[in-house]
Design an enzyme around this catalytic site. Sequence first.
Site, short mmCIF file in Angstrom:
data_model
loop_
_atom_site.label_atom_id
_atom_site.label_comp_id
_atom_site.label_asym_id
_atom_site.label_seq_id
_atom_site.Cartn_x
_atom_site.Cartn_y
_atom_site.Cartn_z
N ARG A 118 0.81 -1.24 0.00
CA ARG A 118 0.00 0.00 0.00
C ARG A 118 0.84 1.28 0.00
NH1 ARG A 118 -2.97 -3.18 3.68
NH2 ARG A 118 -4.66 -4.22 2.60
N LYS A 140 3.49 11.31 -11.66
CA LYS A 140 2.61 10.46 -12.47
C LYS A 140 3.31 9.13 -12.70
CE LYS A 140 -0.19 13.68 -15.14
NZ LYS A 140 -0.53 14.16 -16.50
N GLU A 182 10.06 17.15 -25.35
CA GLU A 182 9.43 17.64 -24.11
C GLU A 182 10.08 18.95 -23.65
OE1 GLU A 182 6.70 16.21 -23.13
OE2 GLU A 182 6.84 14.01 -23.16
N LYS A 224 8.25 22.59 -14.84
CA LYS A 224 7.39 21.48 -14.43
C LYS A 224 7.06 21.56 -12.94
CE LYS A 224 5.86 16.94 -14.84
NZ LYS A 224 5.83 15.69 -15.56
N GLU A 234 -3.87 17.47 -11.60
CA GLU A 234 -4.34 17.82 -12.94
C GLU A 234 -5.84 18.12 -12.97
OE1 GLU A 234 -2.37 15.77 -16.20
OE2 GLU A 234 -4.20 15.94 -17.36
N ARG A 238 -2.20 21.77 -15.02
CA ARG A 238 -1.26 20.68 -15.32
C ARG A 238 -1.55 20.04 -16.68
NH1 ARG A 238 1.46 16.00 -11.48
NH2 ARG A 238 2.64 15.07 -13.18
N ASN A 242 0.39 18.49 -21.34
CA ASN A 242 0.08 17.45 -22.33
C ASN A 242 -0.10 18.01 -23.73
OD1 ASN A 242 0.16 15.00 -20.87
ND2 ASN A 242 -1.70 15.63 -19.81
N HIS A 245 -0.01 15.67 -26.70
CA HIS A 245 -0.08 14.30 -26.22
C HIS A 245 -1.35 13.56 -26.65
CE1 HIS A 245 3.37 15.57 -23.94
NE2 HIS A 245 3.46 14.45 -23.26
N HIS A 249 -0.46 10.35 -28.20
CA HIS A 249 -0.83 9.05 -27.63
C HIS A 249 -1.59 8.22 -28.64
CE1 HIS A 249 -0.50 10.40 -23.11
NE2 HIS A 249 0.65 10.13 -23.65
N HIS A 262 8.01 7.86 -27.52
CA HIS A 262 7.05 8.80 -26.94
C HIS A 262 7.34 10.23 -27.39
CE1 HIS A 262 4.30 10.62 -24.07
NE2 HIS A 262 5.30 11.35 -23.61
P1 NAD Z 1 12.63 4.80 -22.13
O1 NAD Z 1 12.42 4.71 -20.68
O2 NAD Z 1 12.11 3.69 -22.99
O3 NAD Z 1 14.18 4.99 -22.41
C1 NAD Z 1 14.61 5.12 -23.74
C2 NAD Z 1 15.73 4.11 -24.07
O4 NAD Z 1 16.96 4.58 -23.55
C3 NAD Z 1 15.52 2.73 -23.49
O5 NAD Z 1 15.99 1.78 -24.41
C4 NAD Z 1 16.43 2.75 -22.25
O6 NAD Z 1 16.84 1.48 -21.85
C5 NAD Z 1 17.58 3.56 -22.76
N1 NAD Z 1 18.38 4.27 -21.79
C6 NAD Z 1 17.95 4.88 -20.67
N2 NAD Z 1 18.96 5.57 -20.12
C7 NAD Z 1 20.04 5.39 -20.90
C8 NAD Z 1 21.37 5.86 -20.85
N3 NAD Z 1 21.76 6.74 -19.94
N4 NAD Z 1 22.23 5.44 -21.80
C9 NAD Z 1 21.83 4.59 -22.77
N5 NAD Z 1 20.57 4.13 -22.89
C10 NAD Z 1 19.69 4.54 -21.95
O7 NAD Z 1 11.97 6.14 -22.73
P2 NAD Z 1 11.87 7.63 -22.16
O8 NAD Z 1 11.82 8.47 -23.36
O9 NAD Z 1 12.87 7.90 -21.12
O10 NAD Z 1 10.45 7.64 -21.44
C11 NAD Z 1 9.26 7.45 -22.17
C12 NAD Z 1 8.19 7.02 -21.20
O11 NAD Z 1 7.96 8.04 -20.24
C13 NAD Z 1 6.85 6.75 -21.86
O12 NAD Z 1 6.32 5.55 -21.37
C14 NAD Z 1 5.99 7.91 -21.44
O13 NAD Z 1 4.63 7.59 -21.38
C15 NAD Z 1 6.56 8.23 -20.09
N6 NAD Z 1 6.34 9.60 -19.64
C16 NAD Z 1 5.85 9.78 -18.39
C17 NAD Z 1 5.67 11.05 -17.90
C18 NAD Z 1 5.22 11.25 -16.49
O14 NAD Z 1 4.91 12.37 -16.11
N7 NAD Z 1 5.21 10.21 -15.69
C19 NAD Z 1 5.98 12.16 -18.70
C20 NAD Z 1 6.47 11.95 -19.97
C21 NAD Z 1 6.66 10.66 -20.43
N1 GLY Z 2 3.88 14.75 -18.50
C1 GLY Z 2 2.67 15.39 -18.11
C2 GLY Z 2 2.53 15.56 -16.64
O1 GLY Z 2 3.39 15.21 -15.87
O2 GLY Z 2 1.55 16.08 -16.20
#
Ligand code: NAD
Ligand code: GLY
Length: 366
Positions: A118, A140, A182, A224, A234, A238, A242, A245, A249, A262
């Site tokens: 939890r 998030k 971003e 941010k 949100e 907030r 997006n 997005h 998406h 992404h």
């Molecule tokens: P990812 O996590 O898939 O990483 C991209 C690639 O880089 C992967 O293959 C990973 O293994 C590799 N990698 C990571 N660090 C590395 C490094 N230092 N050196 C070499 N390779 C490395 O993709 P991302 O772009 O980091 O994240 C995308 C995700 O984030 C999506 O799922 C998206 O929905 C999510 N997201 C969430 C929020 C939020 O607020 N929570 C905001 C934006 C995006």
């Molecule tokens: N990436 C959008 C948010 O964090 O609200």
Amino acid sequence: MQTLKVDLGERSYPIHIGEGLLDQPGLLAPHIGGRQVAIITNETVAPLYLERLTRSLAPFSVISVVLPDGEAFKTWETLQTIFDGLLTARHDRRTTVIALGGGVIGDMAGFAAACYQRGVDFIQVPTTLLSQVDSSVGGKTGINHPLGKNMVGAFYQPNVVLIDTATLNTLPARELSAGLAEVIKYGLICDEPFLTWLEANVDRLRALDQDALTYAIQRSCAAKAAVVGADERETGVRATLNLGHTFGHAIETHMGYGVWLHGEAVAAGTVMAMEMSSRLGWITPQERDRGIRLFQRAGLPVVPPEVMTEADFLEHMAIDKKVIDGRMRLVLLRRMGEAVITDDYPKEVLQATLGADYRLLAQLKG
Ligand code: NAD
Ligand code: GLY
């Protein structure tokens, strides 16, 4: 090192930004309540940084859970692997879960921390540009569903975010560009002078200039943190984070998770949002083109997938967290540097946006 703060009352936390921070144990220890620590990472990041982070946590009892790499693994099944690891090692409710990796790892590890017994302590150590400027900040967390991106999850804030900018030295160029999507987003939604800075410095960022990267990360995180501090759950502002997005998406879901990164989907989606804003007369075609040019210079796609029809977009866009009572709310640009969320637009303008000739727009700028 620079430190920013996400201001959320008693759940406030610092964001440390600097080169080589992975080797500074003093930055994490104060945020770890118990003796047990579980590092969640993946098979790409583990060989690069797991040993160093583990060494920094020497006084603690540390386990690691190494997941398969990729957006396609942001699922219930992978989440279960995290719980398997925690339970097998008998981690109790005072354990601290640390996400070491990009946004996929951060979102999944955060959701696991929110659910495990939890809720246990959580720390973000983001290693992609995208996760350093966006996903590690704001709480998030979640996973994808076959019918919709990030549709299952929780708001769950970390205790601290540790951003070691040197980790970007190993990041593939395509992933760095995805993160720039971003970064550009912040300029478009709330910081027009930052857009001008990005236009002057995008080449330095792509060349991994540490000073330029640190500045861009710090300015993005500050934007941010301010938005999250004002609207954690949100209910209002907030949603402007997006921008692009809803269209993006739809691209990610339709094409299959991981086919378009992404950030790439966000870039093409933001071009669609700018096109719609221009059709509404809110920004000029020249301003839209300015945005398109910057995405192109960042190495990002600006044309949505040819295979996607208007009906495909509408079908996926109907499953979006901004849809309320069946009304599709969109984030659009009222002007460059100011985003709004609205459902007050003529349907024909959305139809025309979905049917626009983006190849032509891209050629004009390319
Ligand atoms: P990812 O996590 O898939 O990483 C991209 C690639 O880089 C992967 O293959 C990973 O293994 C590799 N990698 C990571 N660090 C590395 C490094 N230092 N050196 C070499 N390779 C490395 O993709 P991302 O772009 O980091 O994240 C995308 C995700 O984030 C999506 O799922 C998206 O929905 C999510 N997201 C969430 C929020 C939020 O607020 N929570 C905001 C934006 C995006
Ligand atoms: N990436 C959008 C948010 O964090 O609200």
